[in-house]
Design a protein around this motif. Structure first.
Motif, PDB file in Angstrom:
ATOM      1  N   LEU A 193      58.407 -46.840  35.872  1.00 57.54           N
ATOM      2  CA  LEU A 193      58.092 -47.489  37.143  1.00 57.54           C
ATOM      3  C   LEU A 193      57.389 -46.541  38.118  1.00 57.54           C
ATOM      4  CD1 LEU A 193      61.306 -49.611  37.793  1.00 57.54           C
ATOM      5  CD2 LEU A 193      59.034 -50.438  37.188  1.00 57.54           C
ATOM      6  N   SER A 194      57.584 -45.244  37.927  1.00 54.03           N
ATOM      7  CA  SER A 194      56.950 -44.270  38.819  1.00 54.03           C
ATOM      8  C   SER A 194      55.612 -43.766  38.285  1.00 54.03           C
ATOM      9  CB  SER A 194      57.882 -43.069  39.037  1.00 54.03           C
ATOM     10  OG  SER A 194      58.101 -42.371  37.817  1.00 54.03           O
ATOM     11  N   LEU A 195      55.173 -44.266  37.138  1.00 53.00           N
ATOM     12  CA  LEU A 195      53.918 -43.796  36.542  1.00 53.00           C
ATOM     13  C   LEU A 195      52.704 -43.954  37.458  1.00 53.00           C
ATOM     14  CD1 LEU A 195      53.950 -44.649  32.716  1.00 53.00           C
ATOM     15  CD2 LEU A 195      53.774 -42.417  33.815  1.00 53.00           C
ATOM     16  N   PRO A 196      52.575 -45.054  38.197  1.00 45.86           N
ATOM     17  CA  PRO A 196      51.426 -45.126  39.119  1.00 45.86           C
ATOM     18  C   PRO A 196      51.369 -43.956  40.096  1.00 45.86           C
ATOM     19  CG  PRO A 196      52.417 -47.283  38.882  1.00 45.86           C
ATOM     20  CD  PRO A 196      53.322 -46.327  38.183  1.00 45.86           C
ATOM     21  N   GLY A 197      52.540 -43.553  40.617  1.00 46.02           N
ATOM     22  CA  GLY A 197      52.577 -42.399  41.505  1.00 46.02           C
ATOM     23  C   GLY A 197      52.261 -41.105  40.785  1.00 46.02           C
ATOM     24  N   VAL A 198      52.726 -40.991  39.543  1.00 51.69           N
ATOM     25  CA  VAL A 198      52.445 -39.796  38.742  1.00 51.69           C
ATOM     26  C   VAL A 198      50.952 -39.675  38.474  1.00 51.69           C
ATOM     27  CG1 VAL A 198      52.784 -38.714  36.485  1.00 51.69           C
ATOM     28  CG2 VAL A 198      54.724 -39.741  37.671  1.00 51.69           C
ATOM     29  N   VAL A 199      50.329 -40.782  38.092  1.00 50.91           N
ATOM     30  CA  VAL A 199      48.890 -40.769  37.806  1.00 50.91           C
ATOM     31  C   VAL A 199      48.101 -40.433  39.067  1.00 50.91           C
ATOM     32  CG1 VAL A 199      46.932 -42.181  37.083  1.00 50.91           C
ATOM     33  CG2 VAL A 199      49.108 -42.367  35.882  1.00 50.91           C
ATOM     34  N   SER A 200      48.494 -41.023  40.187  1.00 55.22           N
ATOM     35  CA  SER A 200      47.814 -40.711  41.449  1.00 55.22           C
ATOM     36  C   SER A 200      47.984 -39.243  41.814  1.00 55.22           C
ATOM     37  CB  SER A 200      48.356 -41.594  42.576  1.00 55.22           C
ATOM     38  OG  SER A 200      48.112 -42.959  42.319  1.00 55.22           O
ATOM     39  N   GLY A 201      49.185 -38.718  41.608  1.00 58.70           N
ATOM     40  CA  GLY A 201      49.438 -37.317  41.912  1.00 58.70           C
ATOM     41  C   GLY A 201      48.620 -36.390  41.040  1.00 58.70           C
ATOM     42  N   ILE A 202      48.532 -36.704  39.748  1.00 56.20           N
ATOM     43  CA  ILE A 202      47.727 -35.885  38.835  1.00 56.20           C
ATOM     44  C   ILE A 202      46.273 -35.870  39.280  1.00 56.20           C
ATOM     45  CG2 ILE A 202      46.825 -35.761  36.483  1.00 56.20           C
ATOM     46  CD1 ILE A 202      49.538 -36.754  35.501  1.00 56.20           C
ATOM     47  N   THR A 203      45.765 -37.032  39.635  1.00 55.77           N
ATOM     48  CA  THR A 203      44.367 -37.114  40.092  1.00 55.77           C
ATOM     49  C   THR A 203      44.158 -36.323  41.375  1.00 55.77           C
ATOM     50  OG1 THR A 203      44.199 -39.328  39.127  1.00 55.77           O
ATOM     51  CG2 THR A 203      42.501 -38.691  40.693  1.00 55.77           C
ATOM     52  N   MET A 204      45.089 -36.463  42.329  1.00 54.44           N
ATOM     53  CA  MET A 204      44.933 -35.810  43.622  1.00 54.44           C
ATOM     54  C   MET A 204      45.086 -34.297  43.542  1.00 54.44           C
ATOM     55  SD  MET A 204      46.983 -38.532  46.047  1.00 54.44           S
ATOM     56  CE  MET A 204      46.749 -37.545  47.526  1.00 54.44           C
ATOM     57  N   SER A 258      37.507 -38.101  34.467  1.00 51.20           N
ATOM     58  CA  SER A 258      38.953 -37.909  34.588  1.00 51.20           C
ATOM     59  C   SER A 258      39.593 -39.038  35.385  1.00 51.20           C
ATOM     60  CB  SER A 258      39.248 -36.563  35.243  1.00 51.20           C
ATOM     61  OG  SER A 258      38.667 -35.500  34.513  1.00 51.20           O
ATOM     62  N   MET A 259      38.929 -39.433  36.475  1.00 52.39           N
ATOM     63  CA  MET A 259      39.463 -40.518  37.297  1.00 52.39           C
ATOM     64  C   MET A 259      39.468 -41.837  36.541  1.00 52.39           C
ATOM     65  SD  MET A 259      37.762 -39.688  41.026  1.00 52.39           S
ATOM     66  CE  MET A 259      38.469 -41.190  41.721  1.00 52.39           C
ATOM     67  N   ALA A 260      38.421 -42.082  35.734  1.00 50.39           N
ATOM     68  CA  ALA A 260      38.366 -43.317  34.950  1.00 50.39           C
ATOM     69  C   ALA A 260      39.491 -43.363  33.924  1.00 50.39           C
ATOM     70  CB  ALA A 260      37.009 -43.430  34.261  1.00 50.39           C
ATOM     71  N   VAL A 261      39.748 -42.227  33.274  1.00 52.16           N
ATOM     72  CA  VAL A 261      40.831 -42.162  32.288  1.00 52.16           C
ATOM     73  C   VAL A 261      42.174 -42.395  32.969  1.00 52.16           C
ATOM     74  CG1 VAL A 261      42.045 -40.650  30.673  1.00 52.16           C
ATOM     75  CG2 VAL A 261      39.546 -40.654  30.727  1.00 52.16           C
ATOM     76  N   MET A 262      42.382 -41.739  34.119  1.00 55.76           N
ATOM     77  CA  MET A 262      43.636 -41.906  34.850  1.00 55.76           C
ATOM     78  C   MET A 262      43.813 -43.345  35.338  1.00 55.76           C
ATOM     79  SD  MET A 262      45.432 -39.056  34.952  1.00 55.76           S
ATOM     80  CE  MET A 262      44.993 -38.998  33.211  1.00 55.76           C
ATOM     81  N   ALA A 263      42.717 -43.959  35.802  1.00 51.72           N
ATOM     82  CA  ALA A 263      42.792 -45.337  36.288  1.00 51.72           C
ATOM     83  C   ALA A 263      43.146 -46.295  35.149  1.00 51.72           C
ATOM     84  CB  ALA A 263      41.465 -45.737  36.920  1.00 51.72           C
ATOM     85  N   LYS A 264      42.552 -46.074  33.980  1.00 50.45           N
ATOM     86  CA  LYS A 264      42.867 -46.921  32.823  1.00 50.45           C
ATOM     87  C   LYS A 264      44.313 -46.746  32.404  1.00 50.45           C
ATOM     88  CE  LYS A 264      41.316 -48.047  28.148  1.00 50.45           C
ATOM     89  NZ  LYS A 264      40.349 -47.735  27.059  1.00 50.45           N
ATOM     90  N   PHE A 265      44.778 -45.491  32.430  1.00 53.01           N
ATOM     91  CA  PHE A 265      46.159 -45.221  32.070  1.00 53.01           C
ATOM     92  C   PHE A 265      47.110 -45.875  33.063  1.00 53.01           C
ATOM     93  CE2 PHE A 265      49.975 -42.530  32.092  1.00 53.01           C
ATOM     94  CZ  PHE A 265      50.309 -42.552  30.743  1.00 53.01           C
ATOM     95  N   GLU A 266      46.733 -45.845  34.354  1.00 56.66           N
ATOM     96  CA  GLU A 266      47.567 -46.447  35.389  1.00 56.66           C
ATOM     97  C   GLU A 266      47.619 -47.961  35.229  1.00 56.66           C
ATOM     98  OE1 GLU A 266      48.025 -46.379  40.272  1.00 56.66           O
ATOM     99  OE2 GLU A 266      46.316 -45.428  39.276  1.00 56.66           O
ATOM    100  N   ASP A 267      46.479 -48.583  34.874  1.00 61.70           N
ATOM    101  CA  ASP A 267      46.453 -50.034  34.665  1.00 61.70           C
ATOM    102  C   ASP A 267      47.345 -50.422  33.496  1.00 61.70           C
ATOM    103  OD1 ASP A 267      44.715 -50.332  36.757  1.00 61.70           O
ATOM    104  OD2 ASP A 267      42.908 -50.337  35.501  1.00 61.70           O
ATOM    105  N   GLU A 268      47.298 -49.628  32.421  1.00 66.42           N
ATOM    106  CA  GLU A 268      48.134 -49.927  31.260  1.00 66.42           C
ATOM    107  C   GLU A 268      49.612 -49.790  31.595  1.00 66.42           C
ATOM    108  OE1 GLU A 268      46.836 -47.375  28.152  1.00 66.42           O
ATOM    109  OE2 GLU A 268      44.975 -48.472  27.760  1.00 66.42           O
TER     110      GLU A 268
END
Length: 278
Positions: A193-204, A258-268
């Motif tokens: 459930l926290s993966l969206p925040g993790v992905v955003s944090g990795i990107t930032m 990198s952002m595209a990969v993270m965004a796709k991972f976040e959508d999944e």
């Protein structure tokens, strides 16, 4: 409707002046060479970019950015979890204390680590007090990593904290009622459930880490050139705006991928979020 469109004009003008036009200029310089007759179209800047000597710079930049991002995740996730589980009245204070150093100038925060890690700095002074020989931490890869983690850790903690604080505790309670232990609750409910925040944090964290040059300049002593250092050198020292623009475009492409990969991972992860519980 017309009034709303009219209010958007200042933003459009601002974006055109400070975003679109500079980006067009960077692209123009990257695909051109200066001659006696003016600028001519050329791919020489990108051919020069393929020189193996620059591969080391790319690899070092991505490696240090990746390691610092991983460290920020390992350190930042527990911090964000602890803050999210604190009493509501204390969360604001804890977040304030955590981001308080960010109110100070970025360069001043980095300069502080020069005083801490230096030969006569706080760490070596403490080691000398204990009778231990001083260690050479400053002007190493470790010092650069330490500076990256210190400066960019809040960018990992805040989005993870936001995801954890918005989590429905009924899901956690339901998992426990169904017999899940603490580890299963974390791996099956909390972390997904926290993966969206993790992905955003990795990107930032990864984006500023791979483009930084002040940290490597101050804590690395100029011994370790990163992508940000290479671009800054081409523009301010060498004066080769064409090659500097080519490096900037290359780095921009890497970040966009990198952002595209993270965004796709976040959508999944968002799609899978609906069916987490057993």
């Amino acid at each position: 409707m017309k009034k709303k469109s009219f209010l958007a004009y200042p933003y459009v003008i601002w974006s055109a002046i400070f975003i679109i036009i500079p980006l067009i200029l960077v692209v123009f310089f990257s695909f051109s060479q200066e001659t006696d007759n003016g600028y001519v179209f050329s791919l020489q800047n990108y051919k020069e970019l393929m020189d193996p000597i620059y591969f080391k710079v790319f690899f070092r930049s991505i490696m240090l950015a990746g390691i610092s991002t991983l460290i920020c995740l390992v350190v930042g996730y527990p911090v964000a979890y602890i803050i999210s589980k604190a009493h509501v009245s204390k969360r604001g204070t804890l977040i304030l204390l955590f981001i308080l150093p960010m109110w100070m100038n970025f360069l001043l925060r980095t300069y502080a680590w020069v005083a801490i890690l230096g030969k006569n700095g706080l760490i070596n002074s403490f080691l000398g007090f204990l009778g231990i020989e001083p260690v050479g931490i400053l002007y190493t890869n470790f010092a650069i990593l330490l500076g990256m983690v210190y400066n960019f850790l809040p960018f990992m903690v805040l989005p993870i904290y936001t995801s954890l604080s918005k989590m429905d505790n009924d899901l956690v309670n339901a998992a426990r009622d169904l017999g899940a232990n603490g580890l299963q609750v974390f791996t099956k409910v909390i972390f997904p459930l926290s993966l969206p925040g993790v992905v955003s944090g990795i990107t930032m964290v990864f984006m500023p880490a791979v483009t930084t040059f002040a940290i490597s300049r101050l804590l690395g002593g100029g011994k370790f050139m990163l992508l940000g250092d290479l671009i800054e050198q081409q523009f301010t020292v060498v004066g080769d705006w064409n090659f500097g623009s080519a490096v900037s475009i290359f780095m921009m492409i890497v970040i966009l991928i990198s952002m595209a990969v993270m965004a796709k991972f976040e959508d999944e992860s968002d799609k899978e979020g609906g069916g987490l519980l057993f």
